[in-house]
Write a protein that holds these residues in place. Structure first.
Motif, PDB file in Angstrom:
ATOM      1  N   ASN A   1       0.829  -1.212   0.000  1.00 41.23           N
ATOM      2  CA  ASN A   1       0.000   0.000   0.000  1.00 41.23           C
ATOM      3  C   ASN A   1       0.857   1.254   0.000  1.00 41.23           C
ATOM      4  OD1 ASN A   1      -2.494  -1.202  -0.094  1.00 41.23           O
ATOM      5  ND2 ASN A   1      -2.775  -1.253   2.120  1.00 41.23           N
ATOM      6  N   TRP A   2       1.933   1.216   0.771  1.00 42.52           N
ATOM      7  CA  TRP A   2       2.845   2.361   0.874  1.00 42.52           C
ATOM      8  C   TRP A   2       3.377   2.744  -0.504  1.00 42.52           C
ATOM      9  CZ3 TRP A   2       4.694   5.103   5.244  1.00 42.52           C
ATOM     10  CH2 TRP A   2       5.793   5.931   5.013  1.00 42.52           C
ATOM     11  N   GLU A   3       3.871   1.758  -1.248  1.00 42.96           N
ATOM     12  CA  GLU A   3       4.462   2.032  -2.559  1.00 42.96           C
ATOM     13  C   GLU A   3       3.414   2.526  -3.554  1.00 42.96           C
ATOM     14  OE1 GLU A   3       7.522   2.257  -3.061  1.00 42.96           O
ATOM     15  OE2 GLU A   3       8.195   1.339  -1.192  1.00 42.96           O
ATOM     16  N   LYS A   4       2.219   1.949  -3.503  1.00 40.81           N
ATOM     17  CA  LYS A   4       1.157   2.376  -4.415  1.00 40.81           C
ATOM     18  C   LYS A   4       0.718   3.802  -4.120  1.00 40.81           C
ATOM     19  CE  LYS A   4      -0.558  -2.344  -5.058  1.00 40.81           C
ATOM     20  NZ  LYS A   4      -1.645  -3.296  -4.718  1.00 40.81           N
TER      21      LYS A   4
ATOM     22  N   VAL B   1       8.086   3.061  -9.756  1.00 39.13           N
ATOM     23  CA  VAL B   1       8.165   2.590  -8.375  1.00 39.13           C
ATOM     24  C   VAL B   1       9.580   2.775  -7.850  1.00 39.13           C
ATOM     25  CG1 VAL B   1       8.085   0.508  -6.951  1.00 39.13           C
ATOM     26  CG2 VAL B   1       6.259   0.967  -8.587  1.00 39.13           C
ATOM     27  N   LEU B   2      10.570   2.643  -8.729  1.00 41.20           N
ATOM     28  CA  LEU B   2      11.969   2.738  -8.327  1.00 41.20           C
ATOM     29  C   LEU B   2      12.482   4.172  -8.336  1.00 41.20           C
ATOM     30  CD1 LEU B   2      13.390  -0.330 -10.293  1.00 41.20           C
ATOM     31  CD2 LEU B   2      12.398  -0.253  -8.004  1.00 41.20           C
ATOM     32  N   GLY B   3      11.633   5.112  -8.710  1.00 42.72           N
ATOM     33  CA  GLY B   3      12.067   6.496  -8.817  1.00 42.72           C
ATOM     34  C   GLY B   3      12.474   7.109  -7.496  1.00 42.72           C
ATOM     35  N   GLY B   4      11.992   6.552  -6.397  1.00 41.42           N
ATOM     36  CA  GLY B   4      12.306   7.122  -5.089  1.00 41.42           C
ATOM     37  C   GLY B   4      13.568   6.570  -4.465  1.00 41.42           C
ATOM     38  N   VAL B   5      14.267   5.671  -5.161  1.00 46.09           N
ATOM     39  CA  VAL B   5      15.516   5.130  -4.622  1.00 46.09           C
ATOM     40  C   VAL B   5      16.633   6.140  -4.875  1.00 46.09           C
ATOM     41  CG1 VAL B   5      17.191   3.260  -4.716  1.00 46.09           C
ATOM     42  CG2 VAL B   5      14.759   2.769  -5.084  1.00 46.09           C
ATOM     43  N   PRO B   6      17.246   6.690  -3.815  1.00 43.85           N
ATOM     44  CA  PRO B   6      18.290   7.697  -4.005  1.00 43.85           C
ATOM     45  C   PRO B   6      19.452   7.178  -4.843  1.00 43.85           C
ATOM     46  CG  PRO B   6      17.574   7.645  -1.724  1.00 43.85           C
ATOM     47  CD  PRO B   6      16.956   6.456  -2.392  1.00 43.85           C
ATOM     48  N   LYS B   7      19.890   7.984  -5.796  1.00 43.57           N
ATOM     49  CA  LYS B   7      20.979   7.580  -6.677  1.00 43.57           C
ATOM     50  C   LYS B   7      22.297   7.415  -5.927  1.00 43.57           C
ATOM     51  CE  LYS B   7      18.943   9.852 -10.718  1.00 43.57           C
ATOM     52  NZ  LYS B   7      19.104  10.912 -11.742  1.00 43.57           N
ATOM     53  N   SER B   8      22.468   8.180  -4.849  1.00 42.48           N
ATOM     54  CA  SER B   8      23.746   8.175  -4.143  1.00 42.48           C
ATOM     55  C   SER B   8      23.836   7.126  -3.037  1.00 42.48           C
ATOM     56  CB  SER B   8      24.009   9.563  -3.538  1.00 42.48           C
ATOM     57  OG  SER B   8      22.963   9.951  -2.673  1.00 42.48           O
ATOM     58  N   LEU B   9      22.825   6.273  -2.902  1.00 44.48           N
ATOM     59  CA  LEU B   9      22.909   5.201  -1.904  1.00 44.48           C
ATOM     60  C   LEU B   9      24.076   4.270  -2.229  1.00 44.48           C
ATOM     61  CD1 LEU B   9      19.284   3.858  -1.237  1.00 44.48           C
ATOM     62  CD2 LEU B   9      20.792   4.974   0.393  1.00 44.48           C
ATOM     63  N   PRO B  10      24.743   3.720  -1.201  1.00 46.12           N
ATOM     64  CA  PRO B  10      25.740   2.681  -1.461  1.00 46.12           C
ATOM     65  C   PRO B  10      25.095   1.539  -2.245  1.00 46.12           C
ATOM     66  CG  PRO B  10      25.881   3.425   0.811  1.00 46.12           C
ATOM     67  CD  PRO B  10      24.650   4.057   0.226  1.00 46.12           C
ATOM     68  N   ALA B  11      25.862   0.939  -3.135  1.00 43.21           N
ATOM     69  CA  ALA B  11      25.308  -0.020  -4.086  1.00 43.21           C
ATOM     70  C   ALA B  11      24.550  -1.170  -3.425  1.00 43.21           C
ATOM     71  CB  ALA B  11      26.422  -0.568  -4.979  1.00 43.21           C
ATOM     72  N   MET B  12      25.088  -1.700  -2.318  1.00 41.98           N
ATOM     73  CA  MET B  12      24.421  -2.836  -1.688  1.00 41.98           C
ATOM     74  C   MET B  12      23.099  -2.427  -1.056  1.00 41.98           C
ATOM     75  SD  MET B  12      25.953  -5.754   0.842  1.00 41.98           S
ATOM     76  CE  MET B  12      27.001  -6.331  -0.496  1.00 41.98           C
ATOM     77  N   VAL B  13      23.090  -1.263  -0.400  1.00 42.54           N
ATOM     78  CA  VAL B  13      21.850  -0.757   0.186  1.00 42.54           C
ATOM     79  C   VAL B  13      20.843  -0.459  -0.925  1.00 42.54           C
ATOM     80  CG1 VAL B  13      20.817   1.071   1.580  1.00 42.54           C
ATOM     81  CG2 VAL B  13      23.102   0.231   2.128  1.00 42.54           C
TER      82      VAL B  13
ATOM     83  N   ARG C   1      16.962  -1.856  -1.498  1.00 44.65           N
ATOM     84  CA  ARG C   1      15.807  -0.980  -1.635  1.00 44.65           C
ATOM     85  C   ARG C   1      15.083  -1.222  -2.959  1.00 44.65           C
ATOM     86  NH1 ARG C   1      12.949   0.175   0.905  1.00 44.65           N
ATOM     87  NH2 ARG C   1      12.426   2.370   0.491  1.00 44.65           N
ATOM     88  N   ILE C   2      15.833  -1.430  -4.029  1.00 42.39           N
ATOM     89  CA  ILE C   2      15.231  -1.722  -5.330  1.00 42.39           C
ATOM     90  C   ILE C   2      14.357  -2.967  -5.239  1.00 42.39           C
ATOM     91  CG2 ILE C   2      15.754  -2.559  -7.660  1.00 42.39           C
ATOM     92  CD1 ILE C   2      18.191  -0.675  -7.626  1.00 42.39           C
ATOM     93  N   GLN C   3      14.920  -4.008  -4.625  1.00 38.35           N
ATOM     94  CA  GLN C   3      14.192  -5.268  -4.518  1.00 38.35           C
ATOM     95  C   GLN C   3      12.953  -5.132  -3.640  1.00 38.35           C
ATOM     96  OE1 GLN C   3      17.220  -7.966  -3.171  1.00 38.35           O
ATOM     97  NE2 GLN C   3      18.408  -7.765  -5.052  1.00 38.35           N
TER      98      GLN C   3
END
Length: 268
Positions: free
Chosen positions: A126-129, A142-154, A158-160
């Motif tokens: 529900n949160w994502e929708k 849906v993935l637009g809110g993932v910060p570009k500067s996050l460390p790759a593993m984090v 988040r993407i998943q």
């Protein structure tokens, strides 16, 4: 829908007074301290990142008193950003706090409205929708809110999580493990053939699939890797200190000699 009343917080006046005190101190520093007067939102950015990592370290160490200290540093930064924005006539700390309250109420319709949920996964979905429906939300994905500067593993985690929130995910962990093994095989093949560029891509796939599997079994991959980093540092520093006591020099010992200290360190 009725909301269950929370228990009265006897310390609420004290908490409000403490926050008011921070706002007052921030105003005084901004108006009188040469360093604080000079700061901008841009100049504070790297300091905020540093403070966040210090908080992360304190959490991983399980040091709650240090967590308290680092939370104070981050709270100062949040108030600092708000004060600067207030000077620009854009927003103030009240706007920030009311904004997050409104967002939380909107994104929790199972608490503040009549939406029914069965479990945590439905809450996340529900949160994502709702994020995509929000007025003014510029993200078209849906993935637009993932910060570009996050460390790759984090970022991978988040993407998943976000993809799962809209139903794009494996059904069970065994499927994910099969994918891990498939990716390891593809990486090994490219590495054995000396195809560095392809091996690089396949290694990324291995890591992404391993993060996926960790997520399925409830492990935070970033925390897991950091624990291993700390464990390696502790054992290596033991090796350095103990070999020095024995009159030996790092770089001059054989691997077999160093391994003896390493095995001793593992028993500590």
């Amino acid at each position: 829908m009725g909301i269950a009343r929370s228990k009265p917080d006897q310390n609420r006046p004290e908490k409000l007074a403490a926050f008011d005190r921070l706002l007052t101190v921030m105003d005084e520093l901004r108006e009188n301290c040469p360093w604080d007067k000079k700061q901008t939102i841009e100049s504070l950015r790297h300091l905020t990142i540093e403070e966040t990592y210090e908080l992360s370290d304190a959490i991983l160490e399980g040091d709650l008193m240090e967590v308290k200290k680092e939370l104070g540093d981050i709270m100062l930064h949040l108030v600092f950003y708000s004060r600067i924005a207030q000077e620009k006539g854009v927003f103030d700390v009240a706007d920030v706090l009311n904004g997050i309250c409104e967002k939380l109420i909107y994104r929790h319709p199972h608490i503040y409205s009549d939406t029914q949920v069965e479990n945590e996964e439905e809450v996340k979905a529900n949160w994502e929708k709702l994020k995509l429906k929000e007025k003014g939300n510029k993200a078209t994905s849906v993935l637009g809110g993932v910060p570009k500067s996050l460390p790759a593993m984090v970022k991978a985690m988040r993407i998943q999580e976000k993809a799962r929130g809209v139903g794009f995910d494996w059904d069970d962990k065994e499927q994910v493990w099969d994918k891990v093994q498939e990716e390891i095989g593809e990486f090994k093949e490219e590495a054995d053939q000396g195809n560095k560029e392809e091996a690089l891509n396949e290694f990324g796939d291995v890591l992404f699939s391993m993060v996926n599997y960790a997520r399925f079994i409830g492990i935070d991959p970033e925390e897991a890797l950091e624990r291993t980093n700390k464990k390696f540092i502790k054992r290596f520093q033991y090796l350095e200190a103990e070999s020095q006591k024995d009159g030996k020099q790092m770089g001059e010992m054989t691997l077999e000699e160093m391994d003896q200290y390493w095995e001793r360190a593992k028993k500590l």
